[in-house]
Design a protein around this motif. Structure first.
Motif, PDB file in Angstrom:
ATOM      1  N   CYS A   1      84.781  17.664   8.915  1.00  0.00           N
ATOM      2  CA  CYS A   1      85.185  16.704   7.880  1.00  0.00           C
ATOM      3  C   CYS A   1      84.840  17.221   6.487  1.00  0.00           C
ATOM      4  O   CYS A   1      85.588  16.999   5.536  1.00  0.00           O
TER       5      CYS A   1
ATOM      6  N   CYS B   1      82.766  11.860  15.897  1.00  0.00           N
ATOM      7  CA  CYS B   1      83.809  11.858  14.867  1.00  0.00           C
ATOM      8  C   CYS B   1      84.997  12.597  15.476  1.00  0.00           C
ATOM      9  O   CYS B   1      84.900  13.784  15.807  1.00  0.00           O
TER      10      CYS B   1
ATOM     11  N   GLY C   1      86.097  15.673  13.562  1.00  0.00           N
ATOM     12  CA  GLY C   1      85.139  16.759  13.716  1.00  0.00           C
ATOM     13  C   GLY C   1      85.178  17.358  15.110  1.00  0.00           C
ATOM     14  O   GLY C   1      85.040  18.575  15.289  1.00  0.00           O
TER      15      GLY C   1
ATOM     16  N   CYS D   1      84.378  10.793  10.144  1.00  0.00           N
ATOM     17  CA  CYS D   1      83.122  10.346   9.520  1.00  0.00           C
ATOM     18  C   CYS D   1      83.112  10.648   8.022  1.00  0.00           C
ATOM     19  O   CYS D   1      82.290  10.127   7.293  1.00  0.00           O
ATOM     20  N   GLY D   2      83.978  11.550   7.573  1.00  0.00           N
ATOM     21  CA  GLY D   2      84.025  11.869   6.151  1.00  0.00           C
ATOM     22  C   GLY D   2      83.011  12.907   5.716  1.00  0.00           C
ATOM     23  O   GLY D   2      82.841  13.136   4.524  1.00  0.00           O
ATOM     24  N   GLY D   3      82.306  13.529   6.669  1.00  0.00           N
ATOM     25  CA  GLY D   3      81.376  14.597   6.290  1.00  0.00           C
ATOM     26  C   GLY D   3      79.984  14.441   6.877  1.00  0.00           C
ATOM     27  O   GLY D   3      79.231  15.403   6.958  1.00  0.00           O
TER      28      GLY D   3
ATOM     29  N   CYS E   1      78.847  16.797   9.567  1.00  0.00           N
ATOM     30  CA  CYS E   1      80.093  17.122  10.269  1.00  0.00           C
ATOM     31  C   CYS E   1      80.825  18.187   9.457  1.00  0.00           C
ATOM     32  O   CYS E   1      81.427  17.894   8.420  1.00  0.00           O
TER      33      CYS E   1
HETATM   34 ZN   LIG Z   1      83.556  14.057  10.794  1.00  0.00          ZN
END
Ligand SMILES: [Zn+2]
Length: 420
Positions: free
Chosen positions: A268, A384, A387, A239-241, A265
């Motif tokens: 991430c 994710c 994650g 998810c990139g965060g 997350c």
């Molecule tokens: Zn993530």
């Protein structure tokens, strides 16, 4: 418009607590995995049918001229003759193949039955009828690396995949006069599925197969529900965060009936701080440059001229993920969903819509090309996988991972058999 992620409605806040505790977890502890039993739901004939067997179309074989299939009938070379299918000994409008452990199509094992029929566009079309457990094992094997996966990660992915299958097929069955024809695509259009995982003689491979089988059987019949309905649980690589809201990323009538919020997350976020965006092997940070030719094609496909002059930011979600973008061409402009931009530019190149910087910047003229830098891979909705892996390594069990990834959901045990 959905509420901002992290501000779940009353009654849903319990799911946020585990997240706050990430990083301060107790030691990994495996315990029997139990979900809430649902007697009423188990009585649904749709649920029972789907949790027994699923139909899966294999698009990779679409329009094939010939296919080799090994079944209880031996090895057959299948071809099309006009409107009929032939295996060399029989001709019929469609032919089905089965075997004691399944069928092999071009050497790949599928633990179910294969139906071969004419493809409407020419050539052949393959549809499988699989026990759901065999299907879920195939999806989990295609979706995550079995070699390094923790049991909780495998179980969470198995439940997400089963929930997706149930939620999606339920909607499709209700739209068909013959519900038994509701079908999943054996690709990322629904869920990746590339056949049964067959271990080789390597001990690690055999161990991976055992762990996969155990994760699917331990979670048998377990499905995520949201707002009283099975959730077609989407998931993405990273998810990139911060994960994304279902209705913001997929604002279709199908998703509108269920509103899944996004969530931070921690895995991430931590990884993104360490990764070099120029390293193509990094799963989180990426950068990509679209050439003038790429952008000319984009402008032409969107009907806004032969050149992309600039772009403007459209809607963003509270975590900064692009929800839409305004593209300005030499003959017009158009606001399109960020997911549609990924489809136009290629999901493999524009890896996510969590774009953190660009050159030129939004609003500035584009001359030589457009460089975008971002985080994550995939649409970002739901689980994710990056994650989940980090959470499993910290000792989270599958229930806790799912409560974080699908805020507001309940994990229910439909109590229906799904053994292969
Ligand atoms: Zn993530």
């Amino acid at each position: 418009m959905s509420a901002p992620p992290g501000r779940a409605a009353a009654g849903k806040t319990a799911w946020l607590l585990p997240l706050l505790l990430l990083g301060a977890c107790a030691a990994p502890k495996e315990r029997p995995f139990r979900a809430q039993p649902v007697e009423a739901a188990a009585s649904s004939p749709h649920f029972a049918a789907i949790l027994a067997e699923v139909r899966v179309h294999l698009p990779q074989h679409d329009r094939a001229e010939t296919l080799e299939i090994a079944s209880e009938a031996g090895l057959r070379r299948i071809s099309r003759r006009g409107d009929l299918i032939s295996d060399g000994t029989r001709e019929a409008p469609s032919l089905s193949f089965r075997g004691p452990t399944g069928v092999r199509i071009l050497g790949v094992l599928h633990r179910g039955e294969a139906l071969i029929e004419p493809h409407p566009m020419g050539g052949l079309k393959v549809t499988l009828q699989l026990p759901i457990a065999a299907y879920i094992e195939g999806v989990v094997a295609a979706e995550i690396s079995l070699w390094s996966a923790q049991p909780a990660e495998l179980e969470a992915q198995a439940i997400a995949a089963r929930s997706y299958a149930l939620g999606t097929l339920l909607k499709r069955r209700r739209r068909l006069s013959d519900p038994s024809l509701a079908t999943l695509e054996g690709s990322t259009q629904d869920q990746a599925y590339r056949g049964a995982f067959e271990p080789d003689s390597n001990a690690g491979s055999r161990s991976a197969a055992r762990r996969l089988h155990r994760a699917v059987s331990r979670t048998e019949g377990q499905v995520l529900f949201l707002e009283g309905q099975p959730l077609a649980a989407r998931y993405s690589a990273s998810c990139g965060g911060h994960t994304a809201s279902l209705t913001q990323v997929f604002p279709s009538p199908i998703s509108a009936e269920q509103n899944l919020e996004g969530a931070p997350c921690a895995g991430c976020q931590t990884r993104a701080e360490k990764e070099d965006p120029s390293d193509p092997r990094g799963p989180l940070r990426w950068q990509v440059t679209f050439s003038r030719a790429d952008l000319r094609t984009l402008a032409s496909n969107l009907g806004i001229g032969s050149q992309l002059l600039r772009y403007e930011l459209g809607q963003l979600d509270p975590s900064g993920r692009w929800l839409s973008v305004v593209l300005v061409g030499d003959r017009g402009q158009k606001e399109i969903p960020a997911g549609a931009l990924r489809a136009e530019l290629g999901h493999g190149r524009l890896r996510s819509t969590r774009i953190v910087s660009s050159w030129p910047h939004a609003g500035d003229p584009i001359e030589a090309g457009l460089q975008l830098e971002g985080l994550g891979h995939g649409h970002g909705v739901g689980l994710c996988q990056e994650g989940a892996r980090d959470a499993a390594q910290l000792g989270w069990d599958a229930r806790r991972i799912l409560a974080w990834a699908y805020p507001g959901t309940e994990l229910r045990d439909l109590g229906l058999p799904s053994r292969p």
